[in-house]
Design a protein around this motif. Structure first.
Motif, short mmCIF file in Angstrom:
data_model
loop_
_atom_site.label_atom_id
_atom_site.label_comp_id
_atom_site.label_asym_id
_atom_site.label_seq_id
_atom_site.Cartn_x
_atom_site.Cartn_y
_atom_site.Cartn_z
N LYS A 298 26.80 0.22 -4.79
CA LYS A 298 26.32 -0.04 -3.42
C LYS A 298 24.86 0.37 -3.29
N PHE A 299 24.52 1.56 -3.81
CA PHE A 299 23.14 2.03 -3.76
C PHE A 299 22.22 1.04 -4.48
N ARG A 300 22.63 0.65 -5.69
CA ARG A 300 21.78 -0.20 -6.51
C ARG A 300 21.61 -1.60 -5.90
N LEU A 301 22.69 -2.14 -5.36
CA LEU A 301 22.61 -3.48 -4.79
C LEU A 301 21.67 -3.51 -3.59
N LYS A 302 21.83 -2.55 -2.68
CA LYS A 302 20.98 -2.51 -1.49
C LYS A 302 19.51 -2.30 -1.87
N ALA A 303 19.28 -1.53 -2.92
CA ALA A 303 17.89 -1.20 -3.30
C ALA A 303 17.17 -2.34 -4.00
N ASN A 304 17.93 -3.31 -4.48
CA ASN A 304 17.31 -4.32 -5.34
C ASN A 304 17.40 -5.74 -4.80
N LEU A 305 17.70 -5.88 -3.51
CA LEU A 305 17.66 -7.18 -2.88
C LEU A 305 16.47 -7.22 -1.94
N THR A 306 15.78 -8.33 -1.92
CA THR A 306 14.56 -8.43 -1.13
C THR A 306 14.78 -9.05 0.24
N ARG A 307 15.97 -9.64 0.48
CA ARG A 307 16.23 -10.27 1.77
C ARG A 307 17.72 -10.27 2.06
N ASP A 308 18.05 -10.46 3.33
CA ASP A 308 19.44 -10.53 3.78
C ASP A 308 20.28 -9.37 3.26
N GLU A 309 19.70 -8.18 3.29
CA GLU A 309 20.40 -7.02 2.73
C GLU A 309 21.70 -6.70 3.46
N THR A 310 21.78 -7.00 4.74
CA THR A 310 22.98 -6.65 5.50
C THR A 310 24.19 -7.45 5.04
N SER A 311 23.98 -8.60 4.41
CA SER A 311 25.11 -9.42 3.97
C SER A 311 25.62 -9.01 2.59
N ALA A 312 24.92 -8.12 1.91
CA ALA A 312 25.32 -7.70 0.57
C ALA A 312 26.28 -6.52 0.65
N ASP A 313 27.29 -6.54 -0.22
CA ASP A 313 28.24 -5.43 -0.20
C ASP A 313 29.00 -5.38 -1.51
N VAL A 314 29.59 -4.20 -1.77
CA VAL A 314 30.42 -3.98 -2.95
C VAL A 314 31.79 -3.51 -2.47
N LYS A 315 32.82 -4.23 -2.86
CA LYS A 315 34.19 -3.88 -2.50
C LYS A 315 34.92 -3.40 -3.75
N ASN A 316 35.38 -2.16 -3.73
CA ASN A 316 36.20 -1.63 -4.83
C ASN A 316 37.64 -1.69 -4.38
N ARG A 317 38.37 -2.70 -4.84
CA ARG A 317 39.76 -2.91 -4.42
C ARG A 317 40.69 -2.39 -5.52
N SER A 318 41.41 -1.33 -5.22
CA SER A 318 42.32 -0.74 -6.20
C SER A 318 43.74 -0.85 -5.68
N TYR A 319 44.58 -1.53 -6.43
CA TYR A 319 45.96 -1.74 -6.03
C TYR A 319 46.89 -1.06 -7.04
N LEU A 320 48.17 -1.21 -6.84
CA LEU A 320 49.14 -0.51 -7.68
C LEU A 320 49.06 -0.92 -9.15
N LEU A 321 48.96 -2.23 -9.41
CA LEU A 321 49.02 -2.73 -10.78
C LEU A 321 47.67 -3.11 -11.36
#
Length: 427
Positions: A298-321
């Motif tokens: 998340k830190f790296r993505l936000k720091a390295n985009l030059t535009r539309d930063e609010t639309s960028a995100d990282v989702k860590n989805r951890s499920y049972l399997l």
């Protein structure tokens, strides 16, 4: 002291920069995270229902959270949304929420994930017995008939339509479907219009018989309540709840290798690019390290985009399997941003960056209630989740670097959303 990490990206032909984050209070966080999570009273009823009580001296409300350890992962193919309909059958009347708010002075919330169904409810302390009775009756006698299921299906279609108005929801949904295919985590939790049309009320009854059983559930009670009274109340109002004839294991055929081509979706929305790759299951020993890596990305993505930063995100989805990382970023001039994402992952992790991300990950779990932590440990059968904050705090940078190397080598899938061409442009 400020520092910067620089990483050259061939994909973007630019320098990736990660600004420093000042670390403070890390020793205090570690000390706080070391506190074990233990209920004051824990008991398993004769029907197999596991109960834990977390009394608190402060506060005026009591909280009851009942979790059924089976979720949308158990939906039959082409009948996605069945378990969400089952969850809706507990309190199908829209006025149920008013009863909890106005009569009991609390709230009612029902949620469905791939791994479980959960009822979260509260009431004034003097209405504790009424709270337990209301939840017990709803679980033991859900309203499942043709009329109620038809109403629930219509309400669920409206919920799906509302969710799909969010570009981030559509993007994540599309890229995880690309990654997992027909594996349960690639299918929508609430289903689709078509899958809901395929569901009959008999399907919901079958799901109730298979999964809505006492020995497949846990209940956590917290607030200003006497532990002995709480256990007696659970025995009285949940004791007659039947147990399963046999358990249904959470085992499924693993998905095929994901496609390597970028899936292009044309629609009237902001152009986005989504990347997904395998992560870490929730109960896996590597889960604490994955939580830290998610914060770093998340830190790296936000720091390295030059535009539309609010639309960028990282989702860590951890499920049972299985687990997955889904990363959304603005679509630019590139047709494929996967190498940019791979560069974000592969860049060596510095100690200061590691400590910053660890502190943030630990704080997120310190803010969880003891009841939620206990329920997670019940669902995922993981010792580390019994005190996730301590498990994250104990992660070493070498553990993270090992995970980083493995994930950077995973196959990446990608979905690109682009604007529909106008009729004039087509001509």
């Amino acid at each position: 002291m400020k520092f910067a990490i620089k990483l050259f990206s061939k994909t973007f032909g630019s320098v990736l920069v990660l600004p420093a984050i000042i670390i403070s209070g890390v020793p205090q966080l570690r000390a706080q995270a070391a506190q074990p999570i233990r209920p004051a009273r824990q008991e398993t009823l004769l029907n197999g229902l596991r109960t834990a009580v977390f009394p608190q001296k402060v506060g005026t409300k009591v909280f009851l959270k009942l979790r059924v350890h089976a979720g949308a992962a158990f939906d039959r193919q082409d009948k996605e949304g069945t378990m969400s309909l089952l969850a809706g059958s507990f309190f199908p009347n829209p006025t149920a929420g008013e009863f909890f708010r106005e009569d009991l002075g609390g709230h009612l919330e029902i949620s469905t994930t791939y791994d479980y169904i959960q009822i979260s409810a509260s009431a004034r302390a003097d209405e504790f017995l009424t709270l337990v009775e209301a939840i017990g009756n709803a679980i033991a006698n859900p309203s499942i008939d043709k009329q109620s299921v038809a109403s629930l299906k219509q309400a669920q279609i409206e919920q799906i339509a509302a969710a799909e108005r969010d570009p981030a929801f559509r993007g994540e949904r599309a890229v995880l479907a690309r990654l997992f295919g027909k594996f349960p985590y690639g299918r929508p939790i609430k289903g689709t219009r078509q899958s809901l049309a395929n569901i009959d009320f008999a399907d919901v009854i079958d799901a109730r018989k298979r999964f809505l059983v006492a020995d497949n559930a846990s209940v956590a009670i917290s607030g200003p309540v006497d532990p002995s009274l709480a256990v007696r109340a659970v025995k009285r109002y949940f004791g007659a709840w039947s147990k399963a004839d046999k358990s249904v294991p959470a085992t499924f055929r693993q998905p095929d290798s994901p496609p390597s081509e970028v899936l292009v979706v044309e629609e009237d929305a902001l152009p986005d690019f989504w990347v997904a790759f395998d992560g870490v299951p929730r109960g896996n020993a590597g889960f604490p390290a994955a939580e830290i890596l998610g914060e770093i990305l998340k830190f790296r993505l936000k720091a390295n985009l030059t535009r539309d930063e609010t639309s960028a995100d990282v989702k860590n989805r951890s499920y049972l399997l299985r687990g997955a990382f889904a990363i959304g970023l603005p679509a630019g001039e590139l047709e494929d941003a996967r190498e940019f994402v791979r560069a974000l992952i592969a860049k060596p992790i510095e100690q200061g960056e590691f400590e910053s991300a660890k502190a943030k990950a630990v704080t997120a779990y310190l803010n969880l209630g003891a009841d939620d932590i206990w329920l997670d440990s019940e669902t995922y059968k993981s010792i580390s989740l019994a005190n996730a904050a301590a498990a994250i705090s104990s992660v070493e940078i070498a553990d993270l670097r090992s995970l980083q190397t493995r994930l950077a080598a995973e196959p990446f899938v990608a979905v690109r959303f682009s604007k529909k061409a106008s009729p004039a442009a087509i001509r």
